[in-house]
Write an enzyme that holds these catalytic residues in place. Structure first.
Site, PDB file in Angstrom:
ATOM      1  N   GLY A  49       0.825  -1.438  -0.079  1.00  0.00           N
ATOM      2  CA  GLY A  49       0.031  -0.136  -0.125  1.00  0.00           C
ATOM      3  C   GLY A  49       0.846   1.227   0.090  1.00  0.00           C
ATOM      4  O   GLY A  49       1.879   1.402   0.379  1.00  0.00           O
ATOM      5  N   GLN A  54       3.100  10.107   1.100  1.00  0.00           N
ATOM      6  CA  GLN A  54       4.638   9.299   1.089  1.00  0.00           C
ATOM      7  C   GLN A  54       5.466   9.485   0.079  1.00  0.00           C
ATOM      8  O   GLN A  54       6.661   9.433   0.082  1.00  0.00           O
ATOM      9  CB  GLN A  54       4.160   7.954   1.319  1.00  0.00           C
ATOM     10  CG  GLN A  54       3.675   7.323   2.552  1.00  0.00           C
ATOM     11  CD  GLN A  54       3.305   5.744   2.574  1.00  0.00           C
ATOM     12  OE1 GLN A  54       2.570   5.241   2.056  1.00  0.00           O
ATOM     13  NE2 GLN A  54       4.193   5.013   3.061  1.00  0.00           N
ATOM     14  N   CYS A 103       5.788  -0.184   7.091  1.00  0.00           N
ATOM     15  CA  CYS A 103       5.369   1.073   6.322  1.00  0.00           C
ATOM     16  C   CYS A 103       6.848   1.304   5.724  1.00  0.00           C
ATOM     17  O   CYS A 103       7.720   1.466   6.183  1.00  0.00           O
ATOM     18  CB  CYS A 103       5.264   1.945   7.485  1.00  0.00           C
ATOM     19  SG  CYS A 103       4.581   3.417   6.484  1.00  0.00           S
ATOM     20  N   LEU A 104       6.678   1.581   4.114  1.00  0.00           N
ATOM     21  CA  LEU A 104       7.720   2.242   3.504  1.00  0.00           C
ATOM     22  C   LEU A 104       8.322   3.419   3.855  1.00  0.00           C
ATOM     23  O   LEU A 104       9.498   3.690   3.749  1.00  0.00           O
ATOM     24  CB  LEU A 104       7.169   2.416   2.141  1.00  0.00           C
ATOM     25  CG  LEU A 104       6.839   0.753   1.387  1.00  0.00           C
ATOM     26  CD1 LEU A 104       6.158   1.027  -0.104  1.00  0.00           C
ATOM     27  CD2 LEU A 104       7.939  -0.023   1.248  1.00  0.00           C
ATOM     28  N   HIS A 145      -4.420   1.659   7.828  1.00  0.00           N
ATOM     29  CA  HIS A 145      -3.012   2.272   7.976  1.00  0.00           C
ATOM     30  C   HIS A 145      -2.766   3.260   6.722  1.00  0.00           C
ATOM     31  O   HIS A 145      -2.026   4.285   6.997  1.00  0.00           O
ATOM     32  CB  HIS A 145      -2.079   0.783   7.709  1.00  0.00           C
ATOM     33  CG  HIS A 145      -0.567   1.211   7.410  1.00  0.00           C
ATOM     34  ND1 HIS A 145       0.428   0.876   8.354  1.00  0.00           N
ATOM     35  CD2 HIS A 145      -0.075   2.178   6.770  1.00  0.00           C
ATOM     36  CE1 HIS A 145       1.607   1.376   8.093  1.00  0.00           C
ATOM     37  NE2 HIS A 145       1.406   2.179   6.956  1.00  0.00           N
ATOM     38  N   GLU A 146      -3.329   2.942   5.703  1.00  0.00           N
ATOM     39  CA  GLU A 146      -2.990   3.745   4.503  1.00  0.00           C
ATOM     40  C   GLU A 146      -3.834   5.255   4.645  1.00  0.00           C
ATOM     41  O   GLU A 146      -3.346   6.187   4.416  1.00  0.00           O
ATOM     42  CB  GLU A 146      -3.478   3.063   3.272  1.00  0.00           C
ATOM     43  CG  GLU A 146      -2.480   2.016   2.735  1.00  0.00           C
ATOM     44  CD  GLU A 146      -0.847   2.143   3.053  1.00  0.00           C
ATOM     45  OE1 GLU A 146      -0.515   3.483   2.384  1.00  0.00           O
ATOM     46  OE2 GLU A 146      -0.333   1.457   3.224  1.00  0.00           O
ATOM     47  N   HIS A 149      -2.309   7.811   6.915  1.00  0.00           N
ATOM     48  CA  HIS A 149      -1.487   8.556   6.270  1.00  0.00           C
ATOM     49  C   HIS A 149      -2.009   9.793   5.585  1.00  0.00           C
ATOM     50  O   HIS A 149      -1.103  11.125   5.763  1.00  0.00           O
ATOM     51  CB  HIS A 149      -0.628   8.043   5.191  1.00  0.00           C
ATOM     52  CG  HIS A 149       0.488   7.056   5.247  1.00  0.00           C
ATOM     53  ND1 HIS A 149       1.606   7.296   6.088  1.00  0.00           N
ATOM     54  CD2 HIS A 149       0.804   5.788   5.166  1.00  0.00           C
ATOM     55  CE1 HIS A 149       2.203   6.499   6.190  1.00  0.00           C
ATOM     56  NE2 HIS A 149       1.558   5.191   5.822  1.00  0.00           N
TER      57      HIS A 149
HETATM   58 NI    NI Z   1       2.717   3.533   5.762  1.00  0.00          NI
END
Ligand code: NI
Length: 184
Positions: A49, A54, A103-104, A145-146, A149
């Protein structure tokens, strides 16, 4: 199309609420290019995701794509590529369920987070149509989670037990074997 740089925890843009996408912008060429870049970036970094903030684009847009089968998160059920513009979440099962998240924007770490286990998600797709879907368990966690952000939140904000923030290598070595059911 291009792979964009993912900004990491500590970059102030990750802590800012994203703005709504105007209806006129939903189907624009610029939006299609941005989504194509996000897909390239997600594939290049190897995530499941990605939210626009991000890559330092402060708009309410996130994509989710989960390949079925074994992954670094264990055995997962497939979720085809889903592009969510201006998403909203309704909690339909407030009982919590815990999952190890990554998480990236927080590379190399895993953390155990409990979230509501059943949700309904509504969002606008790239054609400007409003769609909705239900999600349970790990998939519900991924959407939450997404979408966090988009509100300037990270999963680390939700970790109740600091002992459950670990490096990915140690997660794979010591924790994942305890989490997974025996191979069938
Ligand atoms: Ni994340």
């Amino acid at each position: 199309m291009a792979v964009r740089k993912i900004i990491r925890m500590g970059h102030p843009a990750l802590r800012q609420p994203a703005r709504e996408v105007a209806p006129a912008d939903v189907g624009s060429a610029a939006m299609h290019r941005l989504v194509a870049d996000m897909i390239d970036t997600l594939h290049d970094y190897g995530g499941i995701g990605l939210a626009a903030p991000q890559i330092n684009e402060g708009i309410r847009l996130a994509i989710i794509e989960i390949p079925g089968g074994p992954t670094r998160y264990g055995e997962l059920r497939e979720q085809p590529l889903t592009v969510c513009i201006n998403p909203e979440i309704e909690i339909v099962d407030a009982d919590t369920e815990g999952h190890w998240e990554g998480c990236l924007s927080v590379p190399g770490l895993r953390g155990f987070v409990e979230r509501p286990r059943g949700i309904r998600v509504a969002y606008t797709n790239l054609r400007g149509e409003r769609e909705s879907l239900s999600a349970e368990g790990f998939l519900a966690t991924v959407f939450q989670h997404e979408f966090d952000h988009l509100d300037g939140k990270l999963y680390v904000d939700h970790i109740a037990d600091p002992e459950k923030l670990v490096f990915e290598d140690e997660y794979v070595r010591y924790i994942l074997p305890l989490e997974e059911p025996p191979a069938k």
